[in-house]
Write an enzyme that holds these catalytic residues in place. Structure first.
Site, short mmCIF file in Angstrom:
data_model
loop_
_atom_site.label_atom_id
_atom_site.label_comp_id
_atom_site.label_asym_id
_atom_site.label_seq_id
_atom_site.Cartn_x
_atom_site.Cartn_y
_atom_site.Cartn_z
N GLU A 195 0.83 -1.21 0.00
CA GLU A 195 0.00 0.00 0.00
C GLU A 195 0.86 1.26 0.00
O GLU A 195 0.54 2.25 -0.68
CB GLU A 195 -0.95 -0.01 1.20
CG GLU A 195 -1.93 -1.17 1.22
CD GLU A 195 -2.80 -1.24 -0.03
OE1 GLU A 195 -3.08 -0.17 -0.62
OE2 GLU A 195 -3.20 -2.35 -0.41
N HIS A 246 2.04 2.19 -3.43
CA HIS A 246 1.10 2.96 -4.26
C HIS A 246 1.36 4.47 -4.11
O HIS A 246 1.28 5.22 -5.08
CB HIS A 246 -0.34 2.67 -3.84
CG HIS A 246 -0.89 1.39 -4.40
ND1 HIS A 246 -0.87 1.09 -5.74
CD2 HIS A 246 -1.50 0.33 -3.78
CE1 HIS A 246 -1.45 -0.09 -5.94
NE2 HIS A 246 -1.83 -0.57 -4.77
N GLU A 290 -1.12 -2.37 -9.59
CA GLU A 290 -1.08 -3.37 -8.54
C GLU A 290 0.21 -4.20 -8.62
O GLU A 290 0.86 -4.47 -7.61
CB GLU A 290 -2.30 -4.29 -8.63
CG GLU A 290 -3.61 -3.65 -8.22
CD GLU A 290 -3.64 -3.32 -6.74
OE1 GLU A 290 -2.96 -3.99 -5.95
OE2 GLU A 290 -4.37 -2.38 -6.36
#
Length: 262
Positions: free
Chosen positions: A127, A130, A190
């Site tokens: 995460e 990202h 992703e």
């Protein structure tokens, strides 16, 4: 002439922005500043804290904070913010997220699938990746360029617009599933976050091999209900495991002392 000049300026700006590249060397279109993205991430995070139940269990919070801090201390200084804020939300969702501005959210449901500190670090590293790869900026820029009718620039720069476009903005930040809008990050983003996140957690001293176990747990938790990869914006579990295995083989031996989060 004036309209022609505006178009020329916009085109030139887009051309400059397109020269940006992700941590893996992929070309990106980034139209918003780091300060704009940090502001938007902070606004979104405050909204989530107001609308979702925050977990108050001291042991659970200490555990999640320990893993997150172990990873973030190896993240380079970021423009737009200085500190990472971590909040645990009470929810059955098997999920976590990170927003521009250094905001990290972990759902308690994830702790039932991420069985140990290494598996939790895999998710948190993913995460955070990202954010490091400007994926939210990339999505917002694509939305703005596509002229979907959403006044994204106004949302970012004017808080008065925020509430009206909250769901769409959350979706562009990769939070679409939680808010009922099917606009999560794309497959390319992703996969990129998998690679960058794995490097982060390994550098912090966590065992990267546990990322394989994590996604096997994820596959089991989904009960075989994953849509076919071509119909999903996420890589399939099998593809993810294959790519992670290949990345693990290329990781250097960082020799970092292992964290002890329990």
């Amino acid at each position: 002439m004036r309209n022609w000049l505006k178009l020329t300026v916009v085109a030139a700006s887009i051309g400059i922005a397109a020269c940006s590249s992700s941590p893996t060397g992929r070309n990106q279109l980034l139209l918003f500043s780091d300060q704009d993205m940090s502001s938007l991430g902070a606004q979104s995070f405050e909204q989530m804290k107001q609308k979702q139940k925050v977990n108050k269990d001291a042991k659970v919070n200490a555990y999640v904070q320990c893993v997150a801090k172990s990873v973030t201390q190896y993240v380079p200084a970021q423009p737009g913010f200085t500190n990472w804020e971590v909040v645990v939300f009470d929810s059955d969702q098997v999920n976590a997220f990170a927003l521009p501005g250094g905001k990290i959210g972990v759902y308690t449901g994830l702790l039932n699938v991420a069985k140990n500190q290494d598996q939790l670090a895999t998710v948190i590293g993913h995460e955070i990746a990202h954010v490091l790869a400007d994926h939210s900026n990339e999505r917002l820029s694509q939305t703005q360029l596509a002229n979907t009718g959403l006044q994204i620039t106004g949302v970012v720069l004017g808080s008065s617009e925020y509430a009206q476009y909250q769901s769409a903005t959350m979706a562009a930040l990769g939070l679409g599933i939680q808010y009922g809008v099917l606009l999560p990050y794309g497959r390319t983003q992703e996969s990129e976050a998998d690679v960058v996140g794995l490097e982060l957690m390994a550098k912090a001293g966590f065992n990267p091999n546990e990322s394989i176990s994590l996604w096997k747990n994820m596959a089991a938790a989904s009960g075989g209900n994953n849509p076919p990869e071509l119909l999903s914006t996420h890589p399939s579990h099998s593809t993810r495991i294959k790519d992670l295995s290949a990345t693990i083989k290329k990781l250097p031996n960082y020799g970092t002392q292992r964290p002890n989060c329990s």
